[in-house]
Design a protein around this motif. Sequence first.
Motif, PDB file in Angstrom:
ATOM      1  N   GLU A 105       3.870   1.511  -1.233  1.00 27.48           N
ATOM      2  CA  GLU A 105       4.464   1.647  -2.564  1.00 27.48           C
ATOM      3  C   GLU A 105       3.453   2.209  -3.546  1.00 27.48           C
ATOM      4  OE1 GLU A 105       6.980  -1.957  -2.958  1.00 27.48           O
ATOM      5  OE2 GLU A 105       6.869  -1.457  -5.088  1.00 27.48           O
ATOM      6  N   MET A 106       2.219   1.662  -3.475  1.00 22.64           N
ATOM      7  CA  MET A 106       1.193   2.127  -4.397  1.00 22.64           C
ATOM      8  C   MET A 106       0.868   3.589  -4.150  1.00 22.64           C
ATOM      9  SD  MET A 106      -1.210  -1.164  -4.434  1.00 22.64           S
ATOM     10  CE  MET A 106      -2.716  -0.403  -4.921  1.00 22.64           C
ATOM     11  N   ILE A 138       2.218  10.379  -7.402  1.00 22.97           N
ATOM     12  CA  ILE A 138       2.886  10.955  -8.573  1.00 22.97           C
ATOM     13  C   ILE A 138       1.894  11.108  -9.716  1.00 22.97           C
ATOM     14  CG2 ILE A 138       4.678  10.564 -10.304  1.00 22.97           C
ATOM     15  CD1 ILE A 138       6.288   9.136  -8.138  1.00 22.97           C
ATOM     16  N   VAL A 139       1.141  10.030  -9.986  1.00 20.67           N
ATOM     17  CA  VAL A 139       0.200  10.064 -11.108  1.00 20.67           C
ATOM     18  C   VAL A 139      -0.857  11.139 -10.902  1.00 20.67           C
ATOM     19  CG1 VAL A 139      -1.591   8.745 -12.276  1.00 20.67           C
ATOM     20  CG2 VAL A 139       0.566   7.659 -11.724  1.00 20.67           C
ATOM     21  N   ILE A 166       0.846  -1.201   0.000  1.00 24.48           N
ATOM     22  CA  ILE A 166       0.000   0.000   0.000  1.00 24.48           C
ATOM     23  C   ILE A 166       0.875   1.241   0.000  1.00 24.48           C
ATOM     24  CG2 ILE A 166      -1.665   1.300   1.359  1.00 24.48           C
ATOM     25  CD1 ILE A 166      -2.866  -1.331   2.224  1.00 24.48           C
ATOM     26  N   LEU A 211       0.477  14.650 -11.287  1.00 20.74           N
ATOM     27  CA  LEU A 211       0.754  14.992 -12.686  1.00 20.74           C
ATOM     28  C   LEU A 211      -0.522  15.319 -13.430  1.00 20.74           C
ATOM     29  CD1 LEU A 211       3.549  12.481 -13.566  1.00 20.74           C
ATOM     30  CD2 LEU A 211       3.676  14.949 -13.698  1.00 20.74           C
ATOM     31  N   ILE A 271       2.870   5.896  -3.236  1.00 17.44           N
ATOM     32  CA  ILE A 271       3.895   6.727  -3.875  1.00 17.44           C
ATOM     33  C   ILE A 271       3.570   6.889  -5.361  1.00 17.44           C
ATOM     34  CG2 ILE A 271       6.323   6.786  -4.548  1.00 17.44           C
ATOM     35  CD1 ILE A 271       6.908   5.291  -1.916  1.00 17.44           C
ATOM     36  N   GLY A 272       3.311   5.746  -6.009  1.00 23.66           N
ATOM     37  CA  GLY A 272       3.004   5.807  -7.434  1.00 23.66           C
ATOM     38  C   GLY A 272       1.753   6.618  -7.720  1.00 23.66           C
ATOM     39  N   LEU A 273       0.724   6.374  -6.923  1.00 26.67           N
ATOM     40  CA  LEU A 273      -0.544   7.076  -7.142  1.00 26.67           C
ATOM     41  C   LEU A 273      -0.384   8.575  -6.920  1.00 26.67           C
ATOM     42  CD1 LEU A 273      -3.500   5.030  -5.673  1.00 26.67           C
ATOM     43  CD2 LEU A 273      -3.178   5.831  -8.001  1.00 26.67           C
TER      44      LEU A 273
END
Lengths: 297, 354
Positions: free
Chosen positions: B318-319, B325-326, B316, B329, B321-323
Amino acid sequence: MNWDLLGQLVVNGVIVGMLYGVVAMCFVLIYKSTQVVNFAQGEFLLIGAWTCWAMLVWLEMPFWLGFLFTLAFMFVFGILLQVVVLKPLIGEPIISVIMLTIGLSIVFRALMSWMFGEFVKPFPQVFEADAVNVLGLQVQPAYIMSMVISVVIMVGFFYFFKYSRMGLAMRATAFDQQVAQSLGVSVKQVFAMCWAISALVSAVAGVVIGMVNGVSSALSFFGIKVFPAAILGGLDSIVGAIVGGLIIGVLENVSQYVDSQWLQLGGLYQIVPFYVLVIILMIKPYGLFGTKDIERI
Amino acid sequence: MALGANSMRCGEFRTSYRQDSTIFPTPMSRNFAIAGVLLLMVSPVFLQPYHLNILIQIGYMGIAALGLNILVGFSGQISLGHAAFFGFGAFASAWINSSFGIPVILAIPLAGVLTTAVGMIVGIPAARIKGLYLAIATLAAQYILEDFFNRAVWFTGGSAGSLANPLSLFGYQMTTDTRYFYVVLAFVVVMYLLGTNLIRSRDGRALVALRDHYLSAEIMGINLTKYRILAFGISSFYAGVGGALFAHYLGYVSAESFTILLSIQFLGMIIIGGLGSIMGTLMGTAFMVLLPEVMEGGVGVIADFMPGIEQGLAYIKEMAIGLAIVLFLIFEPEGLAHRWQLTKAYWKLYPFSY
């Protein structure tokens, strides 16, 4: 010199290289028509392989049905990804687009690890396991199948771009977006189709690799190995992607041979493609077949 | 927004170039910055060790992130290998200190210098390539350096990792969080002032010119090769110093800490904070450091209703972090710094903010 081992490794290299080529081709397809660098290409393989695995193991479908279902799923997934996430970023600077796909790749990888665990899970047996003797070399049937599938995909791509209406539209869009648009090509549709096809074909590659090595999150590393292949061939050349993939695949295996015979460094073969990558970028940044971009003020 | 986010307060007049290029745009903002630092200086008195630990993390990560922002936000290049430089700085400082007996306080800047050298070597291809190609080249550098960390036993201790001695100054061992906090704070203040100064100097303006249009900049006499490699050098210096502070804080460095995920986190920090914004870098770093902590708290709450979710905590985080960023953006590409400016402008004009 251990010729048998070397021969075996070169054959392995060609087989793996073909798969690199196929994935690199998907990568190039997206880059060429939509100018997006897809850092989540490896995750497409991962998602495809896990979907197929779940169909076969959890839902106990026959292979052909699960495989078809995977393809359909990836097709829809690719379109959705483009429409929902990537469309708002058209026209943004390259760093944003790169970071977006990197962010997506993190999300997908973590999600897959969460759902399916970190460890390698073997694929249900689809083909017989006994190695077949081809020209004195022991080759797994799965390898032969992967070779056949790679070639079929490549030929399929060739015909698709040469003769189909959508393929022509894609080539037109890649050549000049505005001109294509003014001639009635729906660029929106082309973008979505590019992602869909790329996701679908990557999933096929993912399933093939999963059958040979088992499915695990290591599959996503495959997507990173594709960069050396795509750069070597030139980022916007489909033929280049295949040639680049083959060269990187063979090189990886040959360096493994050199390492095991003489150097004894251990694990060198994993890093060799990146050294090659840096060297290519230093001497020939646009690869073997890529078009050089000329900038005017 | 009739008035832009950068509108001046009443009574602020700039009559010379010197006034226009001060580090702080207004006396008010300078006073606030000084007050902020003073507040942080007394904060260990009333903060718990857990919060201090987070502040220290924000400090050393923030230094490294500023380096990346100078490279990405100000000079328009891309680096996917920042974590490798961060790691190189960490190993270099521990190595310099333990092999040559140089005190830690000197080893930290020396580690920065060594990392600068490595960064400049990696930056050489950058003189010729840019954009996507550069991103991939630095990605290769990340993997090559990671491989080097695992191989170079004399330098890094191999897969076992290496020990970093604690920092000691005037006979005081900086082993507690409270003491180390002041060290990190001092470094943050110095490095951020240096960074701000760099941007308003001749070299900084050259970098910005290269970012905006490198061909025009080259025609105006800016040496492309020199400044691109320089940008990599500066960015690696910051990464090295940040990494060295990290090493002496933890006391132990291992190659597993500096993966591509950390590089992506650094990029996430500057994107969330705002590309090309110095204060934004710090905000983005704080966001990125706090995010996993918030997730942990959130999962703790949800776990009451959904038992079993806490097993997925690592994923969770890790996700998230990715989310983050997305989502940034897509919805706020200019980052927290922009949002902050808008908020400030809103209150400046309140209640007539039409």
